[in-house]
Motif scaffolding. Sequence first.
Motif, PDB file in Angstrom:
ATOM      1  N   CYS A  90     -12.810   8.125  -0.770  1.00  0.00           N
ATOM      2  CA  CYS A  90     -12.002   9.077  -1.528  1.00  0.00           C
ATOM      3  C   CYS A  90     -12.944   9.966  -2.337  1.00  0.00           C
ATOM      4  N   CYS A 105     -12.257   8.962  -6.365  1.00  0.00           N
ATOM      5  CA  CYS A 105     -12.590   7.683  -7.009  1.00  0.00           C
ATOM      6  C   CYS A 105     -13.561   6.843  -6.191  1.00  0.00           C
ATOM      7  N   CYS A 152      -7.444   9.046  -1.628  1.00  0.00           N
ATOM      8  CA  CYS A 152      -6.779   7.748  -1.407  1.00  0.00           C
ATOM      9  C   CYS A 152      -5.352   7.788  -1.962  1.00  0.00           C
ATOM     10  N   CYS A 200      -5.108   7.960  -5.899  1.00  0.00           N
ATOM     11  CA  CYS A 200      -5.437   9.277  -6.466  1.00  0.00           C
ATOM     12  C   CYS A 200      -4.369  10.311  -6.114  1.00  0.00           C
TER      13      CYS A 200
HETATM   14 ZN   LIG Z   1      -9.119   7.757  -4.933  1.00  0.00          ZN
END
Ligand SMILES: [Zn+2]
Length: 305
Positions: free
Chosen positions: A264, A267, A289, A292
């Motif tokens: 991602c 993150c 992801c 997020c």
């Molecule tokens: Zn993420």
Amino acid sequence: MKLVNKKSKEELQHALSKEKFARKTCSFYVYKTIKKRSDLRDEIFSTLKKLNILGRVYVSEEGINAQVSIPENNLKKFEKKIKKNIFFKNVNFNYAVEEGVSFFKLTVKVKQQIVAYGVKKNEYDMNKVGQHLEPEDFHKKIDGDKTIVVDVRNYYESEIGKFKNAFCPDVRRSNEILPAIKEKLKGKEDYKILMYCTGGIRCEKASSYLIKNNFKNVYQLKSGIINYAHYVKNNKKTSKFIGKNYVFDHRLGERVTKDVLSKCHQCEESSDEHANCANDLCHMLFIQCKNCQKKYENCCSKECL
Ligand SMILES: [Zn+2]
Ligand SMILES: [Zn+2]
């Protein structure tokens, strides 16, 4: 008949959700010099429209590139109608591995080029392209001596899926891809170069470019990763392509193996889900992801949120 779409995106999405039949996603291309591009454009549009086909088709001086979504009961008619046109006599239809909503509308556009690598006309010759390899032969040759596997796609595509050990150019713009490959292969002109892309169209031009640059043994995966994924599935082979095959429609990818190669972008959790930022002024393509996606409400950053 007016040969354009006039409905809004919402209307189109709504109409699609009401459909009571399944659709098949298919891609096909032809390299051939086209003189009367607007006429051909109109002809293709009305043929596809009559069969309730959605998708995106580019008509250019060098050929045609098409990705379409076809009602299942019109498949046979579609193939027959397309092949009837002299331009498509020997065309190869490349059907998707994983289905899903791929297109909401039909657009057929006249474009400068069907593959925009930004190389000049004297840097390649479409009469001399790499030898096409069936997936089975590609699969066998890949581990051979003096062999280099080359990904001719963009970095955001190879980031989520690629052939093991492939060279993937780490560049951001499509006009940097071929020079980066040439640089990487310097001094290896007698090696076997095995190249691949999504459905085969980009390899035609990329292989021609390498041949023009004195590479002797240039091969290309026939009908691309899509075709290879079918081969692996139908013959129960262990795939040498890992991860996801990025595609240029609403699905943004077809899973080939369970491997998740990327992270991602927000993150750094393992993820290979592409998304376009929900802020229409940004619309950036990035990997996000599920967590997020919620946290940023489908946006790429706090600023866009
Ligand atoms: Zn993420
Ligand atoms: Zn954004």
